[in-house]
Design a protein around this motif. Structure first.
Motif, short mmCIF file in Angstrom:
data_model
loop_
_atom_site.label_atom_id
_atom_site.label_comp_id
_atom_site.label_asym_id
_atom_site.label_seq_id
_atom_site.Cartn_x
_atom_site.Cartn_y
_atom_site.Cartn_z
N SER A 135 -27.63 19.79 -38.23
CA SER A 135 -26.65 19.85 -36.80
C SER A 135 -27.55 20.05 -35.79
CB SER A 135 -25.80 20.92 -37.02
OG SER A 135 -24.60 20.48 -38.00
N ASN B 265 -29.61 19.48 -32.09
CA ASN B 265 -29.08 18.74 -30.85
C ASN B 265 -29.75 17.32 -30.92
OD1 ASN B 265 -27.90 21.02 -30.03
ND2 ASN B 265 -29.86 21.83 -28.78
N THR C 87 -31.60 15.64 -29.12
CA THR C 87 -32.49 15.41 -28.05
C THR C 87 -33.79 15.41 -28.41
OG1 THR C 87 -32.51 17.80 -28.13
CG2 THR C 87 -30.89 17.29 -26.83
N ASN D 199 -24.09 18.49 -31.35
CA ASN D 199 -23.95 19.35 -30.30
C ASN D 199 -24.38 18.38 -28.97
OD1 ASN D 199 -23.98 22.34 -31.27
ND2 ASN D 199 -25.38 21.26 -32.33
N ASP D 200 -23.15 17.76 -28.68
CA ASP D 200 -23.26 16.96 -27.50
C ASP D 200 -22.65 17.23 -26.40
OD1 ASP D 200 -20.81 16.29 -28.69
OD2 ASP D 200 -20.97 14.19 -28.81
N GLN E 299 -28.33 21.15 -23.08
CA GLN E 299 -29.25 20.43 -23.65
C GLN E 299 -29.15 18.97 -23.34
OE1 GLN E 299 -27.54 22.82 -25.34
NE2 GLN E 299 -28.84 24.10 -26.63
N ILE E 300 -27.75 18.53 -23.35
CA ILE E 300 -27.33 17.16 -22.94
C ILE E 300 -27.63 16.72 -21.92
CG2 ILE E 300 -25.83 15.13 -23.49
CD1 ILE E 300 -27.08 16.62 -26.43
N VAL F 159 -27.82 10.23 -26.04
CA VAL F 159 -27.31 10.65 -27.15
C VAL F 159 -27.35 9.65 -28.25
CG1 VAL F 159 -25.14 11.98 -28.49
CG2 VAL F 159 -26.05 12.45 -26.16
N SER G 265 -18.58 14.87 -33.52
CA SER G 265 -19.06 15.03 -32.08
C SER G 265 -18.11 16.53 -31.50
CB SER G 265 -18.83 13.80 -31.66
OG SER G 265 -18.88 14.06 -29.88
N GLU G 266 -18.93 17.35 -30.98
CA GLU G 266 -18.58 18.50 -30.23
C GLU G 266 -17.50 17.96 -29.36
OE1 GLU G 266 -19.87 22.48 -27.63
OE2 GLU G 266 -21.56 21.04 -28.39
N TYR H 209 -20.47 29.77 -25.77
CA TYR H 209 -20.60 28.84 -27.05
C TYR H 209 -19.95 29.01 -28.22
CZ TYR H 209 -23.09 32.18 -29.80
OH TYR H 209 -23.40 33.14 -30.64
#
Length: 553
Positions: free
Chosen positions: A130, A132, A134, A169-170, A174-175, A238, A261-262, A315
């Motif tokens: 899981s 990110n 990135t 974690n999208d 960070q995204i 992503v 997907s978050e 979060y």
């Protein structure tokens, strides 16, 4: 609970003897302990049942042991003879066919040997890695991937219904940083200077994606600062990063059933109903313009904020919705494998699921500790931000999938681990994966030799009687129990330990017992069956931790 046939028979024989001897009316068979003595002079198996009963019966344990032995049905237990040792241990010496029957069992069950229905189909969702989307997956992710996938394999072999899940974690900052970094690199691809954000991503992968965008869409987004342009960079960033993650994980032998997907939590309006459920249960309150969850009611050290004073979620809030979503999908239990920096997360998430009406035991959070790479006695440093991280791809290319996965599986995830790259790459008996795989290759060469000599596998084993053969048989017979232990404790290192012992016992047997002997084909054919059973068991064990069983080395 043991599902090993020999041990179960011994346990039942002991229980029957206790009842028959009038010591007790009934005995919980799951509490009866059967062990393999370290010294074979103390029998094939041993039990401390007499000592267990001492306090309850208020008798000397040797007297209890004597009463049990007097009422033992040796025939039913397939027992040759029994002895009392020390303070009251009961030592069993088994009839030959009691142990050699395991050969037939293995040869019949083949790739299913060791498997059981112990878990009775209980539905587990196991979420791991899981990371990110990135950048590349690094060392910590590699350990988590190897352990998570091995846990799933072991639990499935023990009869649990397991789903492997990756949480994307999208939806966070960070995204955003990935999108802005990609946009800056896109401009730079045209020779236009544009600074990356302060917490941007400097890896070469972002440069490569930007170059591909340039080739595919030209200068379409050069002067476009609209939300649509931002969404374009965000989505393609992503997508491309995720494709790369999926590819390297597949190459690492790790396959996920669900990629969650978050952003779907927001798109499908899952968060507000979760908050409402917590409010309706009386587990929230407002203070300092923020919404708080009463996690202290369930043992957390302080209450946690769900909605900050600026109206944004912490979060924790989408995470609670995500765990509720998993329960809504019908799982009995959830397991999260998280990095070493998530210790504080355990109490608050367990509190949250209890506030939603579930039991704390339905959520298990296993913390996977840090790992250090060591080469030539020195730590190999890494830095994800500068693109110099040691990645899963580096490990695959450098020492291979088998060595990487074996080394990660061989140590408990809860302990810090120094990964010795020199040892993992070496072709010597000091390297545990080489030692185990070499044992399998040796078994294959023995079979080839026997085939050339016209020796076939026997189906009766009265000549398999030497101490080395018996030791090997007893260890093969333990495999199903070891799988259950590894599954219930989510401990792949138990399988790795079993593999090392199996390889050691096989090499020891091979050095003392000649298998292919054209002057005694009867003994050869029986020993060949033992080799075949050992090979199947070793291959099955290696597969549980995602390691191959080569036929040649």
């Amino acid at each position: 609970m043991s599902v090993n046939k020999i041990e179960m028979t011994l346990k039942q024989t002991l229980v029957d003897a206790v009842v028959k001897g009038g010591l007790k009316d009934e005995v919980d068979i799951t509490k009866v302990v059967i062990e393999i003595p370290k010294d074979t002079k103390n029998g094939d198996y041993s039990s401390n049942i007499a000592m267990q009963l001492t306090r309850e019966l208020r008798q000397n344990p040797r007297m209890i042991a004597t009463a049990i032995i007097e009422n033992l049905d040796l025939e039913a237990g397939n027992i040759e003879r029994v002895e009392i040792a020390g303070p009251g241990f009961i030592n069993f010496f088994m009839k030959g066919d009691a142990l050699t029957s395991v050969i037939t069992e293995v040869l019949n069950e083949k790739e299913h040997y060791g498997h059981s229905q112990y878990g009775q189909g209980e539905k587990f969702d196991i979420e791991f890695v899981s990371a990110n989307p990135t950048g590349d997956l690094h060392l910590g992710h590699a350990r988590c991937a190897a352990l998570g996938d091995s846990i799933c394999r072991i639990m499935q072999a023990a009869g649990y219904d397991v789903t492997r899940e990756y949480y994307i974690n999208d939806a966070g900052k960070q995204i955003d940083n990935l999108a802005y970094s990609l946009k800056a690199r896109y401009h730079q691809a045209f020779g236009i200077e544009q600074a990356l954000p302060e917490d941007g991503y400097y890896g070469k992968d972002v440069k490569e994606i930007a170059q591909k965008i340039k080739e595919e869409v030209g200068d379409r987004y050069l002067n476009d600062n609209s939300d649509e342009a931002y969404q374009f960079f965000r989505n393609i960033g992503v997508e491309k990063e995720l494709d790369k993650l999926k590819e390297v994980l597949e190459d690492f032998g790790v396959h996920f059933n669900v990629w969650f997907s978050e952003t779907t939590l927001y798109r499908e309006n899952k968060i507000e109903p979760t908050l409402q459920r917590l409010k309706d249960g009386g587990y929230t309150y407002e203070q300092d313009d923020a919404l708080w969850l009463k996690t202290t009611e369930f043992g957390d050290d302080k209450d946690r904020v769900l909605i900050k004073s600026d109206g944004s979620y912490t979060y924790l809030t989408p995470d609670i919705s995500y765990h509720l979503n998993k329960f809504d999908r019908g799982y009995d239990k959830l397991v999260d494998l998280l990095g070493a920096d998530h210790h504080g997360y355990i109490a608050r998430m367990k509190a949250a699921i209890q506030a939603l009406g579930y039991n704390a035991e339905q959520l298990n959070i296993d913390i996977i500790q840090m790992v250090r790479l060591v080469r030539d006695g020195q730590e190999v440093k890494m830095s994800k931000r500068t693109g110099n991280a040691v990645t899963i791809r580096d490990l695959i290319d450098d020492i291979g999938v088998d060595a990487t996965r074996y080394f990660f599986a061989s140590k408990a995830g809860s302990s810090m681990f120094d990964f010795d790259l020199d040892l993992a790459a070496s072709k010597s008996n000091d390297n545990p994966v080489y030692y185990a795989q070499y044992a399998h290759a040796r078994m294959c060469s023995i079979e080839a030799l026997a085939n050339k000599a016209g020796i076939e596998t026997a189906n009766h084993f009265e000549k398999v009687v030497s101490p080395k053969e018996i030791e090997l048989l007893k260890h093969i017979n333990e495999f199903r129990n070891v799988i259950i232990d590894g599954a219930t404790q989510r401990a792949p290192h138990k399988i790795a330990t079993y593999i090392q012992r199996l390889a050691t016992l096989f090499h020891s047997f091979y050095n003392e017992c000649k298998v292919v002997d054209e002057n005694d084909k009867e003994l050869s054919s029986q020993r060949l069956a033992l080799v075949a059973a050992t090979k199947i068991t070793l291959r099955n064990a290696l597969d549980l931790i995602g390691v191959s069983a080569p036929e040649k080395m």
